[in-house]
Scaffold this active site. Sequence first.
Site, PDB file in Angstrom:
ATOM      1  N   SER A   1       0.508   3.400   7.541  1.00 27.35           N
ATOM      2  CA  SER A   1       0.375   4.829   7.861  1.00 27.35           C
ATOM      3  C   SER A   1      -0.781   5.499   8.011  1.00 27.35           C
ATOM      4  O   SER A   1      -1.139   6.487   8.314  1.00 27.35           O
ATOM      5  CB  SER A   1       1.159   5.645   6.875  1.00 27.35           C
ATOM      6  OG  SER A   1       0.936   5.575   5.670  1.00 27.35           O
TER       7      SER A   1
ATOM      8  N   ASN B   1       0.992  -1.291   0.048  1.00 28.41           N
ATOM      9  CA  ASN B   1       0.129   0.021  -0.042  1.00 28.41           C
ATOM     10  C   ASN B   1       0.775   1.267  -0.057  1.00 28.41           C
ATOM     11  O   ASN B   1       1.159   1.918  -0.963  1.00 28.41           O
ATOM     12  CB  ASN B   1      -0.884   0.109   1.309  1.00 28.41           C
ATOM     13  CG  ASN B   1      -2.083   1.053   1.061  1.00 28.41           C
ATOM     14  OD1 ASN B   1      -1.843   1.995   0.155  1.00 28.41           O
ATOM     15  ND2 ASN B   1      -3.149   0.780   1.941  1.00 28.41           N
ATOM     16  N   ASP B   2       1.556   1.580   1.108  1.00 27.39           N
ATOM     17  CA  ASP B   2       2.305   2.883   1.206  1.00 27.39           C
ATOM     18  C   ASP B   2       3.405   2.832   0.081  1.00 27.39           C
ATOM     19  O   ASP B   2       3.848   3.982   0.004  1.00 27.39           O
ATOM     20  CB  ASP B   2       2.571   2.911   2.517  1.00 27.39           C
ATOM     21  CG  ASP B   2       1.599   3.255   3.467  1.00 27.39           C
ATOM     22  OD1 ASP B   2       0.562   3.647   3.257  1.00 27.39           O
ATOM     23  OD2 ASP B   2       1.872   3.034   4.681  1.00 27.39           O
ATOM     24  N   ILE B   3       4.131   1.788  -0.183  1.00 28.66           N
ATOM     25  CA  ILE B   3       5.218   1.764  -0.994  1.00 28.66           C
ATOM     26  C   ILE B   3       4.583   1.870  -2.392  1.00 28.66           C
ATOM     27  O   ILE B   3       5.427   2.130  -3.355  1.00 28.66           O
ATOM     28  CB  ILE B   3       5.936   0.548  -0.915  1.00 28.66           C
ATOM     29  CG1 ILE B   3       4.962  -0.793  -0.981  1.00 28.66           C
ATOM     30  CG2 ILE B   3       6.763   0.346   0.504  1.00 28.66           C
ATOM     31  CD1 ILE B   3       6.126  -1.968  -1.731  1.00 28.66           C
ATOM     32  N   VAL B   4       3.454   2.073  -2.833  1.00 23.24           N
ATOM     33  CA  VAL B   4       3.102   2.563  -4.234  1.00 23.24           C
ATOM     34  C   VAL B   4       2.227   3.562  -4.141  1.00 23.24           C
ATOM     35  O   VAL B   4       1.315   3.731  -4.782  1.00 23.24           O
ATOM     36  CB  VAL B   4       2.120   1.155  -4.801  1.00 23.24           C
ATOM     37  CG1 VAL B   4       3.315   0.165  -5.170  1.00 23.24           C
ATOM     38  CG2 VAL B   4       1.243   0.727  -4.062  1.00 23.24           C
TER      39      VAL B   4
END
Lengths: 623, 477
Positions: B446, B405-408
Amino acid sequence: MGHSCDDLSNLRQMPHLRAKIFRLHGEIRDKIHRNPIIDPQSGTIFDDLSKNETLLAPTCCETILRSGSVPKIIVWGLLGTGPDMGFAIANIIEEGTGHVKIGAPKEIFEGEARVAMTPDSAVQLQKLGYDCVIETGAGAAAGFDDAAYEAAGVEVVKTGAALYKAADIVAKVRQPEAVELKRLTSDKTLISFFNPAANDAGMEAAKASGANVIAMEMVPRISRAQKMDALSSMANIAGYRAVIEAGNNFGRFFTGQITAAGKVPPAKVLVVGAGVAGLAAIGTATSLGAITYAFDVRPEVAEQVESMGAEFVFLDFEEEQQDGAATGGYASVSSPEFREAQLAKFRELAPEVDIVITTALIPNREAPELWTEDMVAAMKPGSVVVDLAAEKGGNCKLTVADEKIVTENGVTIIGYTDFPSRMAAQASTLYATNIRHMMTDLTPEKDGQINHDMEDDVIRGATVTFEGEITFPPPPPKVAAIAAQKPKEAPKELTPEEKRAEEVAAFKKQTKTQVGLIAIGGALLLAVGTVAPASFMQHFIVFVLSVFIGFQVIWGVAHSLHTPLMAVTNAISSIIILGALMQIGSGSFLVILLSAISVFMTGINIFGGFMVTRRMLAMFQKS
Amino acid sequence: MEFGFTTAAYVVSAVLFILSLGGLSGQESAKRAVWYGIAGMALAVFATLIGPGSGLWLLSLILIAAGGFIGWQVANKVEMTEMPQLVAAMHSLVGLAAVFVGFVAHVEMGRVAGMDDTAKKALEGFAALIAKKDGVEIAILKVEVFLGVFIGAVTFTGSVIAYLKLAGKVTSKAEKLPGGHALNAGAAVLSVICLFWYMGNGGLLPLALMTAAALFIGYHLIMGIGGADMPVVVSMLNSYSGWAAAAIGFSLGNDLLIVVGALVGSSGAILSYIMCKAMNRSFVSVILGGFGGTTGPAMEVEGEQVAIDADGVAQSLEEADSIVIIPGYGMAVAQAQQNVAELTRRLRAKGKEVRFAIHPVAGRLPGHMNVLLAEAKVPYDIVMEMDEINDDFPETDVAIVIGSNDIVNPAAQEDPNSPIAGMPVLECWKAKQVFVSKRGQGTGYSGIENPLFFKDNTRMFYGDAKASLDDLLTKIS
């Protein structure tokens, strides 16, 4: 319009009230759950309908009294509990049901078969908290009879006048006529196609009445508003229907076949204008098996055309590309040179194609002439031209609006302007859904109260009169329909001198940081060295050098091997076993015990760590 | 045996250890490297057993064998998805061992100090080493012991908590006791006071008090760090276990311990640094837990999430030529790596280019995704790092996001007010089509909305990653 208690048996037979009772049943359930009712006689507490199922089973609360437009419910036949109970519930219901009504009149335009509300959409509208009302026979031409509406809980009224009186929000399809506009009052909202750009009289009339008017064709083309884009849903139907009409008038198969009786060549279809209607036509024609060509002035749609299975007709023409994004996704007027190149291409294609479907429209202008008389003359007998732009004068000058003609050389030209209406059931379903989505946006709280938010781009864009003011044309929407093609910024070319200067600066900076770090590190070492004894310094040097080696070595480790690295460092950090081994032999029992535990634990670690690393590394395989 | 032999053996082991770590620069050389490590360790243990200052070697051998047996069993049974827990658990053992060794050193110090000169001469082993030290050296020794125990204790409880969090036995959310970082600071100050106290009287009480404080710091510090920051935590603990070994090495005067401790310590530190850089956050902010406050309102997300079913995904995959798969922690949780690998095999058999894009902080351990994919027999040469593949997304037909999720999250680049602004991310939204396999509509670690899910070219493939892929595999032959 009032029923007394004597009407009970009749009421039970009225389907729309029945449906309403079911809905109210749900409301009562929620309300009781929040505010339990205590029966004054028996002292029973009613807070959970599933528990007190018999209390409000739908058959028990079929009694509805209407006073004005606010329904009152009296629970009837309450299995032994007193009438107070019924009134307690009646009061709850009364609080929450000053329902706003949405009504759909019968279209008065000659031949219009569509309707703005279907039984399905009525159910959805009721979920938003609205009551629905419809003029009798409004949906008949589209295949929805009054009984179907009543079953969905819609009230059926006898005349258009009565509908306009009963409904607070009127939803219709065709641009309203003067007689309809006269019925509007300042507390009403009209949602309809309105053609505001060429309907000044209509807007003045709406303004004079004080009603708020939302024009469905003005819904901005942004992704959020796609679900209420009625133009697109109607164009989709028109495109499909155009192919069907063409097929109906075309004497051959669409698909090519080789049969025992001989070979049938496939039909060739040319679609001019690849908007929503054009794309729908392409999809329909290709799925029927025709060889389909398509043309559009916007070269960026070539990809969409090809994705639908047609071949895009490219022109040998150099011109600055038209960016569809600048005009909200619609086509604009092209230059005379471009037009010439385009017509030349069409002339070349005319003898080959069997069916031509023209869909070229430019917003608020007469349709451009694309299929000239000489092209029609060049076509084979039996060919068909369907002109979807007939309403705006036609892409072919021979087109007669609302009629089908056959030319001297046997080419059929179809100029109907009511394609969506010819598929009234489908068109009504889609249009009613568009209206329903519009209502969803107008009812953000789902409380049956309209919130005409003029700050909202979509609502603002579609509203043409609001509180006695004409609000057309709207300001440009804040969100651009299609992301503008950003001009590509060329990376700044650096001159060799600049590059050189940059390199030197980088080198200097690196040198500075390195020298700085070495100086600080050296100073710290010296500071330690002045106080610490020599034996400590020996070990300290080993330590510093090891850290240094560690940093150098670890930077080279591949990212993908970080987990094995952790496992292996974990295994070798068990080197602390040496400490335990050195201590185990000396001293007291406590020393031996603690050391023994340490040896045992690190033993686990050494073997576990190395084993698991080996297992992991063995899994990494090259393809 | 001669002291010289032991030292020589230590030098060889140290070199072997360095070679072992250096060999991890490539997949093939790594297979050799692990043997260097094993040889180094065997040599070191052997040299110590027969070297000066050790005794009870039979007991030692039995204990090593017993421990080794357990370690062997655990290492053979562990699932690759459980690697993070295992690594954390093993760190705790090193930490605890460091504490014990430190305490033993303390006990020995007290014993030797109480002896007269003749008794001292008669001493053997570690005690003899202490006996030779003069006043200043004893003082330094005390500091070293103190440090070793402190770091060891923090590592111990920290690793235990990290283990419990990774194994899902305690909540992976960041939790702090009332008082927050003030408690940690208080415990640290207490430890410093104990150090001076200990230097003064050399008693057991200050050492024990400090140990308790350090144990608390380890517990509280790691409890305050949330799930997705675990890669940093685990590598930090890895680093600590190294520094603890080095500190113990100083107190025992053992150079090999110092060398290896320093190697491990710097290795962990570098890993932590890489992880922090990949999240564009400072080490301190990760350790102090949670994402900082935003500087303004987050950007409005336009559009809606559009779902797709397995048929739609299968069709797009059939038509695509180049495919990039972006796995995340969700894949590990759903144990979907085998299905991902099977999908990859089938697509590659059709002549499509399939590659994997791995973000440095994907998963709960540095390199976690690589290990999982390797386990499922995905060839490592199609598994790419972020920097290698980020420029290729515009030419990619389909990007499949599985449980990340956060890394994309494009907000990292587009929204300066986003809490993750500036974090390097995989630019998968530049692919022609993006499928996101995701359990539901929730936000990532996050807690920020991901505009990727609302993009026009994104389709949401809801459901458990493993079940979804099972479904998808039935559609792709």
